[in-house]
Design an enzyme around this catalytic site. Structure first.
Site, short mmCIF file in Angstrom:
data_model
loop_
_atom_site.label_atom_id
_atom_site.label_comp_id
_atom_site.label_asym_id
_atom_site.label_seq_id
_atom_site.Cartn_x
_atom_site.Cartn_y
_atom_site.Cartn_z
N HIS A 63 36.32 14.18 -17.07
CA HIS A 63 37.20 14.58 -15.97
C HIS A 63 37.65 16.02 -16.12
CE1 HIS A 63 37.48 10.23 -15.19
NE2 HIS A 63 37.92 10.57 -13.99
N HIS A 64 38.19 16.54 -15.02
CA HIS A 64 38.84 17.86 -15.00
C HIS A 64 39.97 17.91 -16.03
CE1 HIS A 64 42.33 16.10 -12.86
NE2 HIS A 64 41.42 15.25 -12.42
N LYS A 116 60.67 16.23 -5.26
CA LYS A 116 61.59 17.38 -5.20
C LYS A 116 61.61 17.90 -3.77
CE LYS A 116 57.89 20.23 -7.16
NZ LYS A 116 57.35 20.81 -8.38
N GLU A 117 62.68 18.62 -3.43
CA GLU A 117 62.83 19.17 -2.09
C GLU A 117 61.77 20.25 -1.88
OE1 GLU A 117 64.90 18.09 0.15
OE2 GLU A 117 66.26 16.88 -1.08
N PRO A 140 41.63 1.53 -9.39
CA PRO A 140 41.40 2.63 -10.34
C PRO A 140 40.38 3.64 -9.83
CG PRO A 140 41.26 0.49 -11.46
CD PRO A 140 41.36 0.21 -9.99
N ASN A 141 39.51 3.20 -8.91
CA ASN A 141 38.56 4.15 -8.32
C ASN A 141 38.24 3.72 -6.89
OD1 ASN A 141 36.31 5.94 -7.83
ND2 ASN A 141 36.24 6.22 -10.05
N LYS A 162 61.22 20.14 5.05
CA LYS A 162 61.66 19.00 5.87
C LYS A 162 60.46 18.17 6.35
CE LYS A 162 66.19 20.18 7.74
NZ LYS A 162 66.60 20.84 6.51
N LYS A 217 43.89 16.25 -15.84
CA LYS A 217 44.15 14.80 -15.82
C LYS A 217 45.18 14.42 -16.89
CE LYS A 217 41.81 10.34 -15.59
NZ LYS A 217 42.71 9.89 -14.52
N PRO A 242 51.87 14.07 -1.61
CA PRO A 242 51.06 14.77 -0.59
C PRO A 242 50.60 16.17 -1.00
CG PRO A 242 53.38 14.85 0.01
CD PRO A 242 53.27 13.91 -1.17
N ARG A 243 51.27 16.80 -1.99
CA ARG A 243 50.84 18.15 -2.40
C ARG A 243 49.73 18.12 -3.44
NH1 ARG A 243 54.26 20.22 -5.49
NH2 ARG A 243 55.57 18.37 -5.69
N1 LIG Z 1 41.78 5.75 -7.54
C1 LIG Z 1 41.02 6.81 -7.38
O1 LIG Z 1 39.90 6.75 -6.83
C2 LIG Z 1 41.51 8.13 -7.86
C3 LIG Z 1 42.67 8.18 -8.54
N2 LIG Z 1 43.16 9.36 -8.98
C4 LIG Z 1 44.47 9.31 -9.61
O2 LIG Z 1 45.43 9.75 -8.67
C5 LIG Z 1 46.52 10.37 -9.36
C6 LIG Z 1 46.75 11.76 -8.77
O3 LIG Z 1 45.62 12.56 -9.05
P1 LIG Z 1 45.52 14.09 -8.57
O4 LIG Z 1 45.73 14.17 -7.10
O5 LIG Z 1 44.30 14.61 -9.18
O6 LIG Z 1 46.79 14.70 -9.32
P2 LIG Z 1 47.68 15.97 -8.91
O7 LIG Z 1 48.44 16.36 -10.13
O8 LIG Z 1 46.83 16.98 -8.23
O9 LIG Z 1 48.69 15.38 -7.82
C7 LIG Z 1 49.79 14.58 -8.11
C8 LIG Z 1 50.88 14.95 -7.14
O10 LIG Z 1 51.95 14.02 -7.28
C9 LIG Z 1 53.17 14.77 -7.38
N3 LIG Z 1 54.14 13.93 -8.05
C10 LIG Z 1 54.37 13.81 -9.38
N4 LIG Z 1 55.37 12.92 -9.58
C11 LIG Z 1 55.76 12.49 -8.35
C12 LIG Z 1 56.75 11.59 -7.88
N5 LIG Z 1 57.57 10.96 -8.74
N6 LIG Z 1 56.88 11.39 -6.54
C13 LIG Z 1 56.08 12.04 -5.66
N7 LIG Z 1 55.13 12.92 -6.05
C14 LIG Z 1 54.98 13.13 -7.36
C15 LIG Z 1 52.80 16.04 -8.11
O11 LIG Z 1 53.76 17.07 -7.90
P3 LIG Z 1 53.88 18.28 -8.97
O12 LIG Z 1 52.51 18.86 -9.09
O13 LIG Z 1 54.88 19.21 -8.37
O14 LIG Z 1 54.35 17.64 -10.26
C16 LIG Z 1 51.47 16.36 -7.42
O15 LIG Z 1 51.70 17.01 -6.19
C17 LIG Z 1 46.13 10.36 -10.84
O16 LIG Z 1 46.71 9.25 -11.47
C18 LIG Z 1 44.63 10.19 -10.82
O17 LIG Z 1 44.15 9.55 -11.97
C19 LIG Z 1 42.49 10.54 -8.77
C20 LIG Z 1 41.31 10.55 -8.13
C21 LIG Z 1 40.70 9.33 -7.63
O1 LIG Z 2 42.31 11.75 -12.32
C1 LIG Z 2 41.25 11.70 -11.67
O2 LIG Z 2 40.71 12.72 -11.21
C2 LIG Z 2 40.61 10.39 -11.45
N1 LIG Z 2 41.27 9.33 -11.80
C3 LIG Z 2 40.83 7.99 -11.67
C4 LIG Z 2 40.66 7.35 -13.04
O3 LIG Z 2 41.50 7.57 -13.92
O4 LIG Z 2 39.71 6.59 -13.22
C5 LIG Z 2 39.64 7.85 -10.76
C6 LIG Z 2 38.65 8.95 -10.89
O5 LIG Z 2 37.99 8.82 -12.10
C7 LIG Z 2 39.32 10.31 -10.76
#
Ligand SMILES: NC(=O)C1=CN([C@@H]2O[C@H](COP(=O)(O)OP(=O)(O)OC[C@H]3O[C@@H](n4cnc5c(N)ncnc54)[C@H](OP(=O)(O)O)[C@@H]3O)[C@@H](O)[C@H]2O)C=CC1
Ligand SMILES: O=C(O)C1=N[C@H](C(=O)O)C[C@H](O)C1
Length: 265
Positions: A155-156, A37-38, A126-127, A41, A159, A10-11
């Site tokens: 991508h950013h 991680k904690e 995947p998307n 609540k 990733k 969620p973060r």
């Molecule tokens: N299918 C789609 O359309 C899309 C898919 N994605 C995918 O979604 C995923 C997340 O992307 P994005 O939001 O950009 O990444 P972020 O790094 O912004 O977010 C990932 C979050 O997950 C947390 N996290 C890591 N490990 C765990 C765990 N074991 N349990 C719970 N939380 C955890 C991280 O915490 P912390 O930062 O503290 O490590 C962070 O808050 C990627 O795999 C990306 O490729 C992204 C965009 C679109």
């Molecule tokens: O990490 C991302 O941002 C994204 N991940 C997905 C991917 O690996 O294809 C979807 C989208 O491209 C954004």
């Protein structure tokens, strides 16, 4: 009746958007979130969410399910965590909607078998963006006529996985209709390792990572005296959210694993 939703991650950039999407949805209830991680609540303990966001935070999936009985788990975490989360959710009879990328083929086969045995819906997408799904569908169609193809995904720079899940899925869809073919000169040599990108069944995939980018892909086709480019751009993460909401509703009607939204739209 509302669909009871839990969100892992969620973060994160996507997870936070998904939290807002579920909170605003009149047919869904955010019952819990999963972190590793904690961090407080409830979501309200985090500065990034308003005080009205009272969903409890869990670090253990079994405890989360026992306490809050979600129907669906939306996972937007990390390639390192997603396989474990998906398997745990299925084994606890919770339907996964997975946006996180980075699964191996073997993991997909195993998860598919668990979902089938349990007759539980599971979506691995995947998307989630409709434009990206159309880009993949159009690319598959084009490859029937123009089999020389290279994929450039951009991508950013935060990733974790490369190539993107979308690029791999695009190549897999093209693979279904294109006879195997090694592209480029048969005697070409990389004088700098990686210059020709990754290779999937003779297709080349190039990954660009830059600050300022969100999620973009070009599929380039070359023919005799002509070029076709199919391009999709996600300019913000809201572009994925209608797909997330669609999947949460759709997975409730399913009894097996589906990999890719092109199979259900
Ligand atoms: N299918 C789609 O359309 C899309 C898919 N994605 C995918 O979604 C995923 C997340 O992307 P994005 O939001 O950009 O990444 P972020 O790094 O912004 O977010 C990932 C979050 O997950 C947390 N996290 C890591 N490990 C765990 C765990 N074991 N349990 C719970 N939380 C955890 C991280 O915490 P912390 O930062 O503290 O490590 C962070 O808050 C990627 O795999 C990306 O490729 C992204 C965009 C679109
Ligand atoms: O990490 C991302 O941002 C994204 N991940 C997905 C991917 O690996 O294809 C979807 C989208 O491209 C954004």
């Amino acid at each position: 009746m509302s669909i009871r939703v839990a969100i892992a991650g969620p973060r994160g950039k996507m997870g936070a958007e998904a939290v807002h999407t579920v909170m605003k949805h009149d047919k869904m209830e955010l019952v819990a979130v999963l972190d590793y991680k904690e961090v407080g609540k409830t979501l309200a303990d985090l500065e990034m969410f308003p005080a009205s966001y009272t969903a409890p935070i869990f670090t253990d999936m079994s405890e989360l399910v026992e306490a809050t009985a979600p129907d669906v788990l939306v996972d937007l975490t990390s390639p390192h965590a997603v396989y474990k989360h998906t398997k745990e959710a299925l084994n606890l009879n919770v339907r996964p909607v997975i946006g996180t990328t980075g699964f191996t083929d073997e993991q997909l086969v195993e998860l598919s078998a668990i979902a089938k045995e349990k007759e539980l819906g599971c979506i691995i997408a995947p998307n989630f963006a409709i434009g990206a799904i159309l880009m993949m569908k159009f690319a598959k169609e084009a490859a029937k006529y123009l089999p020389d193809v290279e994929i450039i995904e951009m991508h950013h720079d935060q990733k974790l996985d490369a190539p993107s899940g979308t690029a791999v899925k695009t190549a897999q869809l093209i693979q279904e209709v294109r006879a195997q073919k090694m592209q480029g000169h048969p005697e070409e040599k990389e004088t700098l390792k990686g210059a020709r990108g990754a290779e999937l069944d003779g297709m080349r995939i190039h990954s660009v990572r830059l600050p300022g980018l969100v999620a973009h892909q070009q599929v380039l086709f070359g023919g005799d005296g002509q070029l076709l480019t199919i391009r999709h751009d996600s300019l913000n993460r809201n572009s994925f959210m209608s797909g997330v909401a669609f999947c949460v509703e759709e997975v409730m009607k399913m009894d097996q694993l589906v990999y890719g939204l092109e199979n259900i739209i």
